[in-house]
Design a protein around this motif. Sequence first.
Motif: not given
Length: 401
Positions: A121-124, A131-139, A164-168
Motif C-alpha cells: 500500500s502507498s497509504r497509511v 487509510f489516509s492520503r498517499d504518503s509513501g510505500t508500505f508493506i 513526510e518522514e523522508r522530507a523531515r
Amino acid sequence: MGRHILVKLRVLAGSAVVLGLLCAALAAGCIEDKGQQPAEYEPNLQPLQVHVWMDVSDGAEFPDKLIWKGIREAHGLRSVLAGRKVDLVQENPGVRSFDSLEAVADLAREKNVEGPILFRSSRVFGSNGEFSRDSGTFISIVPSVQDLFDKSRGCAIQVGSSLEERARSAALFARATLGAVDAIILLDQEAPDSIVLASIFSSEMIRLGGSISEVRILPDGNADFGDVLRSVKEQNPGVIYIPYSEKTSIPAIELLQKQEQRSSILVVNVPQEERFLARGGESLEGVYLVTDYHPRSTRSGRMLEYIRHVLRIPGHRGYEEPFAVLGADSYFLLFDLLEEMEPLMVDINPASEQEDVDNAIRSRHSGKVPRNLYVCRVETGLLRGPHLEYIESVDPSGLRS
C-alpha cells in the motif's frame, strides 16, 4: 630504476587485489555454506500459506516486482516455522483497491484465506483502520486473518517510510549536520510526490530556524536547464534539495557539478538506487542521499543474513534495492510475529486461546513499525565505482544517532 619500482608496485597491488578477492570469496563461501543448510520440517504437518497480494505481472510497475523479489529471497532463507513448511501464495488483486482493512477482509473471505497476508500500500492506516492520503510505500502485514475478520482494527502492521518522514529527515540532516541555514529546491512538478516532498521540507526547514531561498521548477528532461540553474552558484545556498525525478534530477545534478557548485546536494525518494548510481556515474560524486535501507539499518541478524545473501548474487554491486529489502524486511517481521503465535502454528487451539494470543500481539505490534532513515554520500572508487557510503542515521521525530 623508477620504472622497476613502478612495476613492483603494480605486481604488489595486483597481488593484494587477488588476495582480497580470494579472502572475500572464502568468507562468502563460509556464509553460503551456513545459509544453505536445508531447513527441516515435519511432512505430516499442513504447510503454512503466506498470501502475498500485489501485481507482479510483466506489466507491473517496478516497486511490486522488487518487493516480491525480496519476499521470495527472504523465503529462501527462512521457509520453516515451528516444524511447518511455509509456502508463498502470490495473487494479483487486480483493480481492487485496499482503501480500508474491511476491503482486505472482504477479499480474504472471497479467497477463503486462512493464513497471514502481505500486501503493498502507498497509504497509511488511520486511527480507525481506514487509510489516509498517499504518503509513501508500505508493506502491510496481517498475521491473523481471524482477527482481521473480527476486529478490523489494530491487527495490521506496516513496514516502510512515509513521504513526510523522508522530507523531515532531509531537513534535519541539512540543518543539524550540514549546518545549512537556507536551501534552494529544484522541483519537477510532473514527478509523483515531488510537490508533497518539497512542501514538507520547506515547512521543516523553517520550523528548524532555516529558510527557503527559492523554488526552481525544472523543465522537461529534454530542455536546457542552463537558464534555471545558472545563478544557483552565485546564490550559494547551504543545501540544494532535490525530490527525485526520473527525467530531470540527474541532468540537473550533472550541470550543477560542471558549474563546480559548492553547495551540498541532497536527494530524496530515489526508488532504484543502483540504477541511479549507474546512470549518474561520477557526476554524482559527493551527492547526499536519504534512503530507507542500508546494511547498518538491519534490525536483526536475519536482515544481515539477507544482505550477505544478496551480495553473493551475480550482478549485484552492493546491497539490494530498497524496495526488495522492504519486502524481505516485512517477511522476516512476519516470522517474528508468528513465532509469538507458535502454539497456533502447530495445533488448532480453542478460540479463547487464539484471542488471547491475538490480543497480546496486537498490543505489542499494532500500527506502524518505527524506523530511522539513513543518509549516505555517493563516493567513486577504483574497484567499486559509484557507491553509497553511510553517513548517519536520522530519526524523523528529531533525534539523531
